[in-house]
Structures are given as C-alpha cells and as structure tokens.
Design a protein around this motif. Structure first.
Motif, PDB file in Angstrom:
ATOM      1  N   HIS B   9      56.086  22.767  29.298  1.00 53.33           N
ATOM      2  CA  HIS B   9      57.491  22.145  28.330  1.00 53.33           C
ATOM      3  C   HIS B   9      58.460  22.339  29.515  1.00 53.33           C
ATOM      4  O   HIS B   9      58.488  23.154  30.853  1.00 53.33           O
ATOM      5  N   CYS B  10      58.963  21.729  29.076  1.00 56.25           N
ATOM      6  CA  CYS B  10      60.819  21.563  30.580  1.00 56.25           C
ATOM      7  C   CYS B  10      61.595  23.200  29.906  1.00 56.25           C
ATOM      8  O   CYS B  10      62.220  22.533  28.683  1.00 56.25           O
ATOM      9  N   ARG B  11      62.283  23.408  30.596  1.00 56.09           N
ATOM     10  CA  ARG B  11      62.558  24.766  30.607  1.00 56.09           C
ATOM     11  C   ARG B  11      64.599  23.857  30.364  1.00 56.09           C
ATOM     12  O   ARG B  11      65.231  25.224  30.085  1.00 56.09           O
ATOM     13  N   ALA B  12      64.628  22.920  30.453  1.00 57.71           N
ATOM     14  CA  ALA B  12      66.273  22.147  29.823  1.00 57.71           C
ATOM     15  C   ALA B  12      65.900  21.950  28.843  1.00 57.71           C
ATOM     16  O   ALA B  12      67.025  22.187  27.400  1.00 57.71           O
ATOM     17  N   GLY B  14      62.430  21.667  26.476  1.00 61.10           N
ATOM     18  CA  GLY B  14      61.346  21.783  26.348  1.00 61.10           C
ATOM     19  C   GLY B  14      60.804  21.230  25.927  1.00 61.10           C
ATOM     20  O   GLY B  14      59.297  21.503  24.773  1.00 61.10           O
TER      21      GLY B  14
END
Lengths: 181, 181
Positions: B9-12, B14
């Motif tokens: 998942h994207c840290r920025a 989600g």
C-alpha cells in the motif's frame, strides 16, 4: 531521498499510521494504528567512482535535477541485490558508459541533512570510449587544472576530487572518512 | 530489515501499489495505482565498533533475536539524523554502556542477501565500566585466545574480529572492504 515523517499509511494494510515510540525503542516511528506494523526509515547509500585515465579524471554533466547542468562523478543510489562495489560499477556504466576496474574504497562521506552516506571508489579506466546515459548531458576527461571547480554539483564530489588530487601528489591513496554539513 | 517487494500500500494515500518499472528507470518499484507515488527500497547500514581495552576486545551477548545468546560486537541500524560514526558510538553506548573514542573506520562488509552494509570502527575504551542495555545479556572483555569463536552471532562480526587480530599482529591497521555471501 531524505523524507522523514512522510509515512502516512501502512505499507502492509493501507490504514493510517501515527508517529510514536514503539515499546523497546527510543525514537518515533510510523506505526500502523490497525495492524501494528512499524515502519523504519534509515539513511541510504550513494555509490560511485573516481574514474581515472592517466592524469585525467572523468566527470559527467548532469541532465537531471538536482543540479542540472553541473558536473559530477558518476554515482547514484545503491540498490538491493548489489554490493557497494557493484553499485559503483553500475552507476559508472549507466551515467558515463565507461569501462573501469575498481582500485579500492576512497571516500566515505556522511550527508546527515540528506539522510545519505556517499561512497566513492577509485577506478582505473580500461579505455576512453564513453557512452553517457540519459541522466548525463556529456562525459569528459579533465586534468587537475581543467576541473570546473565552480560548477561541481555536490560537496561530496568536490571533497572526493580534492582528496584524490592531494593523495596523488603525496604518492599514496588512503581511505578518507568525513562529514558534509 | 531486508524486505523486498513487501510494499502493498502507498505510504502517501493508502491505495494499493503494484511492482512495475517506472518511466526513466530500469527496475521494478512499488508504484501507487492511485496517486503515482514511487516507493524505493535500498540497502541499509549497520554501524558498530570494535571496543578495545589493552589486549582485550569487548563483546556483547545478545538478549534479542536473531542469534539470542550468541556474542557480537556492539552494532545496530544507522538512524536518520546521525553520521556513521555517531551511530557506532550510540550503539556502543546502548548495547554495552561503554565509553569509547573512535580510532577510524576498520571494516565495510556487504551483506547482499540481507540488504545491509556493515560498518565497524576501531574504538579505544576510556575505562572498563560497562552498563549493558536491554538488548544485551552481558558484556565482557576477551583476549584473543578467549574469544568464543563458535558462538559468534554474525559473520561480519567474525570477519571484523579476524581482521582486527591479524592487523594487530602485523602492527598496522587498515580499512578492510569485503562481502559476506
């Protein structure tokens, strides 16, 4: 690149993270509020070479930001699956298309502000054929008195070049460890 | 720790990520399908010391996994905001409670399989007071013939100790660069 406290979502489940100190730790980490995953952030290594042909050193003029148009030694971020030496050789190939033989670690320079450690190896060029990649405008050999000192892209590159010419004059190459403010 | 292809998942934002090669790159990265954020994964540094008191070297017996109960040199993951030397001193304090003065970089050992680079500094102990932290069962000084070679936690520690005693016999300490398979 250096991006502290930028983790807002969990890489495992996508839920929101918050920065707090985990049990048995002493500094804040991004912790997932749902699955508990802890996300560590650490400095990363930049690996490169000082390619040498006779009394000349190879520099590359950057085709990318930061420092577009300025001169650098071939170097870039170390990747998973490679050693520091392999990464330095890879970057020398990617940025300059130069064939070199490594001659030993030369500088290890901490750039704390950027969350980076820069590692340069001395390298002997096997010939003068060059084939700069897309990140490089041009690659060129310079004698010491030809180095474009006012157009060097990074302080770690400047320091590495200064150490190189000083050591060459002294007749012995050491390993130089230092910090860039 | 080494955890390639673990970013789901994207840290920025989600959203879900997928591994593919970004434009202008040559290897797969986790890219967010929604916001486009690219997540790079790079090797990390482990920093530590060879603490020396006269003809003795300080080892710590691990209170944590991996290698619980085995002996190591004080070392741990380099953190953002510190230099390699500062990290080595911090780990020496946290794991052994030892006060030391660094005497120079000694080994740089690549552990490609773990996605790590291990950096050890030689260090002169200022006194013999010790105060092991929660990651250490006990800290103890060893002469060369007392080193528990069959109970050393990591190959980089073993190699660093071997280089140390070899260099001490030869009368000159170098910087040793190598790889651990």
């Amino acid at each position: 690149m250096f991006a502290p406290r930028r983790i807002q979502h969990c890489r495992a489940c996508g839920a929101s993270t918050a920065y707090r100190v985990p049990a048995d730790d002493n500094r804040e980490r991004a912790i997932c509020g749902t699955c508990g995953e802890i996300h560590y952030e650490n400095p990363i290594n930049v690996v490169g070479t000082v390619p040498v042909w006779g009394d000349q050193v190879l520099l590359c003029r950057r085709a990318i930001e930061p420092r577009h148009g300025l001169w650098t030694l071939p170097a870039g971020f170390m990747e998973l699956g490679e050693t520091t030496a392999e990464g330095a050789l890879r970057e020398t190939d990617e940025e300059a298309g130069a064939r070199v033989e490594l001659e030993g670690l030369f500088t290890m320079l901490n750039v704390v502000r950027a969350g980076q450690v820069h590692l340069f190896y001395r390298a002997r060029m096997l010939d003068t054929r060059l084939d700069p990649g897309p990140e490089t405008l041009e690659a060129q050999l310079f004698r010491e008195n030809e180095i474009p000192w006012d157009q060097i892209a990074f302080r770690t590159v400047r320091q590495t070049l200064e150490h190189y010419f000083a050591d060459r004059r002294s007749g012995a190459f050491g390993v130089h460890v230092g910090d860039v403010a």
